[in-house]
Design an enzyme around this catalytic site. Structure first.
Site, PDB file in Angstrom:
ATOM      1  N   LYS A  48       0.838  -1.085  -0.019  1.00 33.65           N
ATOM      2  CA  LYS A  48      -0.005   0.045  -0.099  1.00 33.65           C
ATOM      3  C   LYS A  48       0.973   1.150  -0.071  1.00 33.65           C
ATOM      4  O   LYS A  48       0.231   2.356  -0.308  1.00 33.65           O
ATOM      5  CB  LYS A  48      -0.820  -0.086   1.284  1.00 33.65           C
ATOM      6  CG  LYS A  48      -1.741  -1.164   1.508  1.00 33.65           C
ATOM      7  CD  LYS A  48      -2.636  -1.018   2.552  1.00 33.65           C
ATOM      8  CE  LYS A  48      -3.544  -2.121   2.837  1.00 33.65           C
ATOM      9  NZ  LYS A  48      -4.287  -2.232   4.270  1.00 33.65           N
ATOM     10  N   GLY A  49       2.014   1.115   0.522  1.00 32.94           N
ATOM     11  CA  GLY A  49       3.149   2.331   0.627  1.00 32.94           C
ATOM     12  C   GLY A  49       3.368   3.286  -0.544  1.00 32.94           C
ATOM     13  O   GLY A  49       3.376   4.531  -0.158  1.00 32.94           O
ATOM     14  N   GLU A 104       7.934   2.244  -5.734  1.00 37.19           N
ATOM     15  CA  GLU A 104       7.973   1.608  -4.517  1.00 37.19           C
ATOM     16  C   GLU A 104       7.965   2.893  -3.786  1.00 37.19           C
ATOM     17  O   GLU A 104       8.478   4.076  -4.147  1.00 37.19           O
ATOM     18  CB  GLU A 104       9.190   0.803  -4.365  1.00 37.19           C
ATOM     19  CG  GLU A 104       9.188  -0.816  -4.046  1.00 37.19           C
ATOM     20  CD  GLU A 104       8.322  -1.086  -2.737  1.00 37.19           C
ATOM     21  OE1 GLU A 104       7.343  -0.087  -2.271  1.00 37.19           O
ATOM     22  OE2 GLU A 104       8.763  -2.094  -2.054  1.00 37.19           O
ATOM     23  N   ASP A 105       7.933   2.609  -2.606  1.00 37.84           N
ATOM     24  CA  ASP A 105       7.737   3.791  -1.531  1.00 37.84           C
ATOM     25  C   ASP A 105       9.018   4.218  -0.973  1.00 37.84           C
ATOM     26  O   ASP A 105       9.634   5.069  -0.884  1.00 37.84           O
ATOM     27  CB  ASP A 105       6.588   3.759  -0.387  1.00 37.84           C
ATOM     28  CG  ASP A 105       6.826   2.527   0.330  1.00 37.84           C
ATOM     29  OD1 ASP A 105       7.567   1.556   0.034  1.00 37.84           O
ATOM     30  OD2 ASP A 105       6.236   2.050   1.339  1.00 37.84           O
ATOM     31  N   ASP A 108      14.474  -0.340   1.911  1.00 40.35           N
ATOM     32  CA  ASP A 108      15.081  -0.626   3.201  1.00 40.35           C
ATOM     33  C   ASP A 108      16.003  -1.533   3.213  1.00 40.35           C
ATOM     34  O   ASP A 108      17.185  -1.420   2.694  1.00 40.35           O
ATOM     35  CB  ASP A 108      13.997  -0.792   4.081  1.00 40.35           C
ATOM     36  CG  ASP A 108      14.147  -0.625   5.792  1.00 40.35           C
ATOM     37  OD1 ASP A 108      15.358  -0.383   5.917  1.00 40.35           O
ATOM     38  OD2 ASP A 108      13.503  -1.294   6.376  1.00 40.35           O
ATOM     39  N   LYS A 137      16.901   4.023   1.881  1.00 40.96           N
ATOM     40  CA  LYS A 137      17.689   3.915   3.069  1.00 40.96           C
ATOM     41  C   LYS A 137      18.777   3.149   2.860  1.00 40.96           C
ATOM     42  O   LYS A 137      18.739   1.782   3.345  1.00 40.96           O
ATOM     43  CB  LYS A 137      16.675   3.143   4.000  1.00 40.96           C
ATOM     44  CG  LYS A 137      15.816   3.824   4.884  1.00 40.96           C
ATOM     45  CD  LYS A 137      15.632   3.123   6.343  1.00 40.96           C
ATOM     46  CE  LYS A 137      13.933   3.405   6.680  1.00 40.96           C
ATOM     47  NZ  LYS A 137      13.288   2.327   7.668  1.00 40.96           N
ATOM     48  N   PHE A 158      12.824   4.934  11.181  1.00 41.66           N
ATOM     49  CA  PHE A 158      11.395   4.456  10.403  1.00 41.66           C
ATOM     50  C   PHE A 158      10.450   5.840  10.394  1.00 41.66           C
ATOM     51  O   PHE A 158      10.236   6.687  11.144  1.00 41.66           O
ATOM     52  CB  PHE A 158      10.701   3.597  11.585  1.00 41.66           C
ATOM     53  CG  PHE A 158       9.561   3.019  11.177  1.00 41.66           C
ATOM     54  CD1 PHE A 158       9.490   1.966  10.380  1.00 41.66           C
ATOM     55  CD2 PHE A 158       8.241   3.620  11.497  1.00 41.66           C
ATOM     56  CE1 PHE A 158       8.399   1.480   9.868  1.00 41.66           C
ATOM     57  CE2 PHE A 158       7.058   3.123  10.935  1.00 41.66           C
ATOM     58  CZ  PHE A 158       6.924   1.968  10.129  1.00 41.66           C
ATOM     59  N   ASP A 165       3.348   3.906   6.563  1.00 41.46           N
ATOM     60  CA  ASP A 165       2.615   3.774   7.767  1.00 41.46           C
ATOM     61  C   ASP A 165       3.197   3.270   9.048  1.00 41.46           C
ATOM     62  O   ASP A 165       4.184   2.496   9.018  1.00 41.46           O
ATOM     63  CB  ASP A 165       1.319   2.807   7.396  1.00 41.46           C
ATOM     64  CG  ASP A 165       1.867   1.352   7.420  1.00 41.46           C
ATOM     65  OD1 ASP A 165       2.693   0.908   6.785  1.00 41.46           O
ATOM     66  OD2 ASP A 165       1.185   0.489   8.137  1.00 41.46           O
ATOM     67  N   ARG A 171      -0.684   7.238   6.891  1.00 46.19           N
ATOM     68  CA  ARG A 171      -0.516   7.141   5.354  1.00 46.19           C
ATOM     69  C   ARG A 171      -1.115   8.417   4.727  1.00 46.19           C
ATOM     70  O   ARG A 171      -0.453   8.787   3.611  1.00 46.19           O
ATOM     71  CB  ARG A 171      -1.274   6.099   4.614  1.00 46.19           C
ATOM     72  CG  ARG A 171      -0.681   4.603   4.979  1.00 46.19           C
ATOM     73  CD  ARG A 171      -1.106   3.595   4.117  1.00 46.19           C
ATOM     74  NE  ARG A 171      -1.296   2.256   4.557  1.00 46.19           N
ATOM     75  CZ  ARG A 171      -0.535   1.548   4.584  1.00 46.19           C
ATOM     76  NH1 ARG A 171       0.914   1.853   3.788  1.00 46.19           N
ATOM     77  NH2 ARG A 171      -0.453   0.252   5.055  1.00 46.19           N
TER      78      ARG A 171
HETATM   79  P1  IMP Z   1      12.426  -3.852   2.293  1.00 49.89           P
HETATM   80  O1  IMP Z   1      12.161  -5.142   1.539  1.00 49.89           O
HETATM   81  O2  IMP Z   1      13.092  -3.862   3.879  1.00 49.89           O
HETATM   82  O3  IMP Z   1      13.474  -2.912   1.480  1.00 49.89           O
HETATM   83  O4  IMP Z   1      11.284  -2.906   2.525  1.00 49.89           O
HETATM   84  C1  IMP Z   1      10.366  -2.487   1.738  1.00 49.89           C
HETATM   85  C2  IMP Z   1       8.948  -2.183   2.474  1.00 49.89           C
HETATM   86  O5  IMP Z   1       9.061  -2.101   3.816  1.00 49.89           O
HETATM   87  C3  IMP Z   1       8.538  -0.737   1.880  1.00 49.89           C
HETATM   88  O6  IMP Z   1       7.748  -0.997   0.695  1.00 49.89           O
HETATM   89  C4  IMP Z   1       7.544  -0.246   2.954  1.00 49.89           C
HETATM   90  O7  IMP Z   1       6.449  -0.747   2.686  1.00 49.89           O
HETATM   91  C5  IMP Z   1       8.185  -1.149   4.325  1.00 49.89           C
HETATM   92  N1  IMP Z   1       8.995  -0.178   5.193  1.00 49.89           N
HETATM   93  C6  IMP Z   1      10.490  -0.111   5.074  1.00 49.89           C
HETATM   94  N2  IMP Z   1      11.010   1.072   5.815  1.00 49.89           N
HETATM   95  C7  IMP Z   1       9.836   1.610   6.252  1.00 49.89           C
HETATM   96  C8  IMP Z   1       9.811   2.908   7.013  1.00 49.89           C
HETATM   97  O8  IMP Z   1      10.594   3.403   7.434  1.00 49.89           O
HETATM   98  N3  IMP Z   1       8.550   3.337   7.434  1.00 49.89           N
HETATM   99  C9  IMP Z   1       7.453   2.473   6.739  1.00 49.89           C
HETATM  100  N4  IMP Z   1       7.565   1.457   6.039  1.00 49.89           N
HETATM  101  C10 IMP Z   1       8.686   1.112   5.619  1.00 49.89           C
END
Ligand code: IMP
Length: 181
Positions: A48-49, A104-105, A108, A137, A158, A165, A171
């Site tokens: 949803k992000g 993507e939002d 991370d 990040k 975060f 969210d 959001r």
């Molecule tokens: P990754 O797979 O760890 O790179 O994370 C991807 C998903 O984790 C993102 O699409 C977000 O939905 C969620 N996410 C990662 N960091 C944050 C944050 O700081 N706040 C909120 N959601 C996050």
């Protein structure tokens, strides 16, 4: 009764609404420049992000756009990645030989971006595959991956707002903020 353990009054602004919107003008131009202006682009919004980012980004495109939506979850209700991807809905039309832009939002750990990039290459055989993320990040990366385009690099905080969210909340904020420790 409100069960949420974070108070919006404690939220610190990280990126303002104006800065996000200004950045999107640049990002949209940069992204569009790598596609031929007569070509359709299939924009894949990762729910949803990415909902706010994707909606604002596509409004700036001049190419013909098709929008598709997939849903993946990795955080659950935590502020640290669970490293446990849940593909909730990956239903897509045939994208063979199409121009695909994944939106993507935030990247991370990189696990979601890695999963999606591999999935699209193996399953969909796009003509061009481009990955754009609003936030990056870099310091939290667990697998090597970098988006083709991103808006802002941020520290290992975060963040919430503008689609992102905490326990499903925040959001709707037009800016991005964080809760200090
Ligand atoms: P990754 O797979 O760890 O790179 O994370 C991807 C998903 O984790 C993102 O699409 C977000 O939905 C969620 N996410 C990662 N960091 C944050 C944050 O700081 N706040 C909120 N959601 C996050």
């Amino acid at each position: 009764m409100i069960l949420l353990d974070k108070d919006i009054n404690d939220l610190q602004m990280l990126i303002s609404e104006a800065d996000i919107q200004k950045k999107l003008d640049v990002l949209a131009k940069d992204i569009e420049s790598i596609f031929d202006e007569n070509e359709d682009i299939y924009v894949i919004c990762v729910l949803k992000g990415s909902v706010m980012f994707c909606a604002d980004l596509v409004k700036r495109f001049k190419n013909n756009i098709q929008m598709e939506f997939i849903r993946i979850s990795s955080y659950g209700h935590e502020t640290k990645s669970t490293n446990n991807l849940q593909a909730i809905d990956l239903t897509l039309p045939n994208l063979d030989d199409k121009n695909v832009l994944i939106v993507e939002d935030i990247i991370d750990t990189g696990l979601t971006a890695r999963f999606l990039t591999d999935l699209f290459k193996i399953k969909h055989h796009p003509k061009k595959l481009v990955f754009a993320s609003l936030l990056n990040k870099k310091c939290a990366r667990q697998v090597y991956i970098d988006p083709d385009f991103y808006g802002f690099e941020i520290d290992d905080k975060f963040v919430v707002g503008y689609g992102l969210d905490y326990k499903g909340y925040f959001r709707n904020l037009p800016y991005i903020g964080y809760f200090p420790d």
